[in-house]
Design a protein around this motif. Structure first.
Motif, PDB file in Angstrom:
ATOM      1  N   ASP A   1       0.834  -1.196   0.000  1.00 26.24           N
ATOM      2  CA  ASP A   1       0.000   0.000   0.000  1.00 26.24           C
ATOM      3  C   ASP A   1       0.877   1.257   0.000  1.00 26.24           C
ATOM      4  O   ASP A   1       0.605   2.200  -0.746  1.00 26.24           O
ATOM      5  N   LYS A   2       1.929   1.255   0.805  1.00 29.61           N
ATOM      6  CA  LYS A   2       2.854   2.405   0.822  1.00 29.61           C
ATOM      7  C   LYS A   2       3.503   2.593  -0.549  1.00 29.61           C
ATOM      8  O   LYS A   2       3.688   3.714  -1.013  1.00 29.61           O
ATOM      9  N   GLU A   3       3.862   1.483  -1.195  1.00 28.19           N
ATOM     10  CA  GLU A   3       4.459   1.559  -2.528  1.00 28.19           C
ATOM     11  C   GLU A   3       3.469   2.171  -3.525  1.00 28.19           C
ATOM     12  O   GLU A   3       3.849   3.009  -4.352  1.00 28.19           O
ATOM     13  N   LEU A   4       2.206   1.786  -3.415  1.00 31.78           N
ATOM     14  CA  LEU A   4       1.201   2.323  -4.341  1.00 31.78           C
ATOM     15  C   LEU A   4       0.890   3.789  -4.067  1.00 31.78           C
ATOM     16  O   LEU A   4       0.636   4.554  -5.003  1.00 31.78           O
ATOM     17  N   VAL A   5       0.930   4.199  -2.810  1.00 33.69           N
ATOM     18  CA  VAL A   5       0.755   5.624  -2.481  1.00 33.69           C
ATOM     19  C   VAL A   5       1.898   6.428  -3.105  1.00 33.69           C
ATOM     20  O   VAL A   5       1.675   7.473  -3.717  1.00 33.69           O
ATOM     21  N   ALA A   6       3.121   5.933  -2.960  1.00 32.54           N
ATOM     22  CA  ALA A   6       4.274   6.618  -3.554  1.00 32.54           C
ATOM     23  C   ALA A   6       4.177   6.625  -5.084  1.00 32.54           C
ATOM     24  O   ALA A   6       4.498   7.640  -5.724  1.00 32.54           O
ATOM     25  N   LEU A   7       3.728   5.518  -5.671  1.00 36.61           N
ATOM     26  CA  LEU A   7       3.553   5.445  -7.122  1.00 36.61           C
ATOM     27  C   LEU A   7       2.546   6.488  -7.599  1.00 36.61           C
ATOM     28  O   LEU A   7       2.776   7.181  -8.598  1.00 36.61           O
ATOM     29  N   THR A   8       1.448   6.636  -6.889  1.00 35.94           N
ATOM     30  CA  THR A   8       0.426   7.615  -7.253  1.00 35.94           C
ATOM     31  C   THR A   8       1.000   9.028  -7.209  1.00 35.94           C
ATOM     32  O   THR A   8       0.808   9.817  -8.138  1.00 35.94           O
ATOM     33  N   ALA A   9       1.716   9.343  -6.143  1.00 34.44           N
ATOM     34  CA  ALA A   9       2.312  10.682  -6.009  1.00 34.44           C
ATOM     35  C   ALA A   9       3.346  10.932  -7.101  1.00 34.44           C
ATOM     36  O   ALA A   9       3.383  12.009  -7.708  1.00 34.44           O
TER      37      ALA A   9
END
Length: 175
Positions: free
Chosen positions: A45-53
């Motif tokens: 989830d943290k990886e996907l949040v960073a990917l989105t940003a």
């Protein structure tokens, strides 16, 4: 499945929801390993949040007037909505169906009137129509995206790698 649309996952925010559902199902099916599933899901989830940003920042570098594109098919609709891109048409409006000449003529007109800078083909399909459309619309760029399948090369063999690669391709073609 979220909303029943297989292309929702091209939006990392929806991918987060898919990942949570998968982790929940794994936790229910294999309770002894629930902690490991929850930990892996939290890290992803943290990886996907960073990917989105990261994706938002990259797309923001494209001048708004240049964020218009023609794609091979509608797989990028959710991605485009999330990140502020405008898709004016798809070469293949119905998956697996060859477009008719009137549709291609409409796409050429849309490309010209919407000031499209690039036509986006996909690695797993022939680029013949994309190249013909790009040429007929005034010599537009043709760029290649991944969507329904990950690539086999390093860098596009993970979801985040695929989104990063597609984003870099889009930015390069539209700037």
């Amino acid at each position: 499945v979220l909303g029943g649309n297989p292309h929702l996952w091209m939006d990392p925010v929806y991918a987060r929801a898919y990942a949570r559902k998968i982790a929940s199902a794994l936790t229910a099916a294999d309770a002894p390993h629930a902690g490991a599933y929850r930990a892996a899901a939290a890290a992803y989830d943290k990886e996907l949040v960073a990917l989105t940003a990261r994706t938002k920042a990259k797309i923001a570098s494209i001048p708004p007037a240049r964020r218009t594109m023609i794609v091979f098919h509608n797989a990028f609709d959710y991605y485009a909505r999330r990140f502020g891109l405008r898709i004016v048409g798809a070469i293949e409006p119905i998956a697996g169906a060859e477009p008719n000449p009137a549709h291609i003529a409409d796409l050429i007109r849309l490309a010209r009137t919407s000031h499209v800078r690039a036509v986006f083909a996909e690695h797993e399909y022939s680029d013949k129509l994309a190249r013909a459309l790009a040429q007929s619309a005034g010599g537009l760029k043709v760029a290649f995206l991944y969507d329904d399948s990950l690539g086999t090369e390093p860098g596009v063999d993970t979801y985040a790698g695929m989104i990063d690669t597609d984003t870099d391709t889009i930015v390069s073609a539209l700037k």
